[in-house]
Design a protein around this motif. Structure first.
Motif, mmCIF file in Angstrom:
data_model
loop_
_atom_site.group_PDB
_atom_site.id
_atom_site.type_symbol
_atom_site.label_atom_id
_atom_site.label_comp_id
_atom_site.label_asym_id
_atom_site.label_seq_id
_atom_site.Cartn_x
_atom_site.Cartn_y
_atom_site.Cartn_z
ATOM 1 N N ARG A 17 6.448 5.824 -3.977
ATOM 2 C CA ARG A 17 5.590 5.318 -3.444
ATOM 3 C C ARG A 17 5.629 5.375 -1.759
ATOM 4 N N ARG A 18 6.910 4.757 -1.407
ATOM 5 C CA ARG A 18 7.405 4.844 0.059
ATOM 6 C C ARG A 18 7.123 6.395 0.647
ATOM 7 N N ARG A 20 5.041 8.538 -0.135
ATOM 8 C CA ARG A 20 3.541 8.609 -0.102
ATOM 9 C C ARG A 20 2.956 8.109 0.883
ATOM 10 N N GLU A 21 3.678 6.779 1.076
ATOM 11 C CA GLU A 21 3.217 6.223 2.360
ATOM 12 C C GLU A 21 3.504 6.762 3.571
ATOM 13 N N ALA A 178 10.955 1.057 4.042
ATOM 14 C CA ALA A 178 10.020 2.040 4.205
ATOM 15 C C ALA A 178 9.900 2.961 5.398
ATOM 16 N N GLU A 370 -3.387 1.838 -4.443
ATOM 17 C CA GLU A 370 -3.454 3.254 -4.293
ATOM 18 C C GLU A 370 -4.647 3.764 -5.452
#
Ligand code: XMP
Length: 512
Positions: A17-18, A20-21, A178, A370
């Protein structure tokens, strides 16, 4: 792209997820198949996850040698750090006392991971969870941060572009984590960070086509956002090979079932079987007051009706579900110990085994926000995509005690007023979930000249990022009194309104 090598940590998906962020495409591969994934993807960087294992155990997971030989940048997290040190000639020993929870590290040297985030001499809060520790660095590495429990909190080898941290930078408890991951992706691996949801959509469409081939897929709609987004995405991939079935248990909020049906049939032209089963569900719930039995009955009846419809359309090879990552993780044990069922969620498990079908779960690695972004990408209306989560068993678990049609109607009216006021106050999108609960309690009141003896309603509103933990929402001062007055005046059957201030844990979001 970045390859994430999964050594079995519960939070590996958070690393993805990070990444993707940070606007970078990533894939997770278990360590057992990481070598093949590495060869196929030719990633610009590799991240090594944590693990419940100890590098000191015989047969514990290893980094594939091909990855170490490739010259590609690597970042290790927790176990990922230890295994990297061990395989490159350092040493790991059993810590006498591990570090678990918040820890403060001190930055002792410059490091590209800290660019624009941390400076030498500063102290910062991070999240630790480890027993073993690195006792000797592998050749070529230098320490760049220390923690009270380990002189080697972060290490760097700039010539090989290898970095590693003892703490978990992927969890929210490491507030700057992040940014460190983004620095690895951009400044170390040289990735530009222009990957978007549009590419996720295209990649998933291709994956669904490859998985399904010419097979038939059946998708159960719950009326909520997740299953709708999954269905629209799958329809984009395979069109007429998909059949959607909406088992309507009649326990939805005002107007919600109609909205879903019209969205699918009219806006998307996706064929939809709408099974109106309110009577079946109410009949089955009659006399039942036990929360788990209510959940089990609803889950079971849902499966029966769904199976019946699946047979009518001639069966299918695949079952599509809008399972999200938090559904997956809440359904397995969180602590590694024996798993305790807090609540039987009726959207995961059960169905696939019984129907002997393969699963298509295109949202399995995504988090709620998301999925919303993907829904917008697919053209779903903002008002639909932004809807608060709604539990599979619907209003039945917001009516402690016996569920009747009359009580559902009372709750629907009160809930609609509450949500109308929340929208009018501009608070809907700040709140994760807001709803009313009709309590099995009656209280005495006075209206006009008369005594009343009626139902008590509880209001709940929480903030959360994934539903796994939550805080009670603090409304501005005059909001709740206004809603309470409106509900008692406008909804016959309710004469008292209360507000639930419990966080999760120790409470859960729903009352049952
Ligand atoms: P709890 O009450 O366990 O809820 O804190 C966490 C989140 O999950 C939702 N929820 C469900 N969702 N099927 C679902 O699809 C279920 O059976 C179910 N039970 C709870 C709840 O609304 C919250 O968002």
């Amino acid at each position: 792209s970045i390859l994430i090598v999964d050594f079995g940590s519960q939070v590996t998906q958070l690393i993805a997820r990070r990444v993707r962020e940070a606007g970078v495409y990533s894939e997770i591969a278990p360590f057992t198949t990481a070598e093949a994934a590495f060869a196929r993807m030719a990633p610009k960087g590799v991240i090594l996850s944590g693990s419940p294992a100890s590098v000191l155990d015989e047969g514990s997971p290893r980094i594939p040698q091909a990855i170490l030989d490739s010259g590609v940048p690597i970042m290790g997290i927790c176990y990922g750090q230890q295994v990297l040190m061990q395989q490159l000639g350092g040493n790991v020993t059993l810590g006498e006392s591990g570090e678990f929870g918040h820890a403060v590290i001190e930055i002792t040297d410059d490091c590209v991971l800290f660019d624009g985030v941390w400076k030498t001499g500063e102290k910062h809060t991070v999240w630790m969870s480890h027993g073993d520790k690195v006792s000797a660095l592998a050749p070529g590495f230098r320490p760049v941060a220390v923690s009270p429990g380990s002189p080697i909190a972060v290490v760097a080898d700039d010539s090989r572009k290898y970095y590693a941290t003892q703490f978990h930078m992927e969890v929210a408890h490491t507030p700057d984590g992040a940014k460190l991951i983004a620095n690895f992706a951009r400044h170390v691996c040289g990735l530009t960070g222009d990957w978007t949801m549009a590419e996720f959509r295209a990649a998933k469409v291709a994956q669904i086509r490859a998985q399904v081939g010419s097979g038939r897929v059946i998708c159960g709609l719950s009326g909520g956002v997740d299953s709708a987004v999954a269905a629209v995405l799958i329809h984009e991939a395979i069109g007429e090979q998909l059949t959607c079935v909406f088992v309507d248990h009649g326990l939805m909020r005002t107007g919600e079932a109609e909205q879903v049906v019209s969205l699918f049939r009219n806006s998307y032209n996706i064929p939809l079987v709408h099974v109106n089963a309110e009577e079946t569900f109410l009949a089955g719930l009659a006399g039942e007051t036990d929360p788990e039995k209510k959940r089990k009955f609803i889950g079971g009846a849902f499966i029966d009706l769904f199976e019946e419809e699946a047979r009518k359309v001639g069966g299918a090879d695949f079952l599509a579900q809008g399972t999200l990552y938090p559904d997956v993780i809440e359904s397995v044990s969180f602590t590694g110990g024996p798993s305790v069922t807090i609540k039987s969620h009726h959207n995961v498990g059960g169905l696939p085994e019984r129907m002997n079908m393969q699963l298509v779960e295109p949202l399995r690695e995504l988090f709620k926000d998301e999925v919303r972004a993907l829904g917008m990408e697919l053209g779903l209306p903002q008002a639909f995509v932004g809807r608060h989560p709604f539990p599979g068993p619907g209003l039945a678990i917001r009516i402690p005690g016996e569920v009747t049609k009359e009580r559902c109607d009372i709750l629907r009216k009160a809930d609609a007023i509450y949500l109308e006021e929340i929208r009018a106050a501009g608070l809907y999108d700040t709140i994760w979930q807001a709803f009313a609960v009709l309590l099995p309690v009656r209280s005495v009141g006075v209206m006009g000249d008369g005594r009343t003896y009626d139902n008590v309603l509880a209001l709940r509103a929480v903030t959360s990022t994934d539903g796994m933990t939550a805080e009670a929402f603090q409304f501005p001062g005059d909001f709740l009194p206004r809603v309470a007055t409106r509900i008692v005046n406008e909804v016959k059957g309710i004469n008292r309104v209360t507000y639930d201030y419990t966080s999760k844990p120790p409470g859960t979001i729903e009352w049952e």
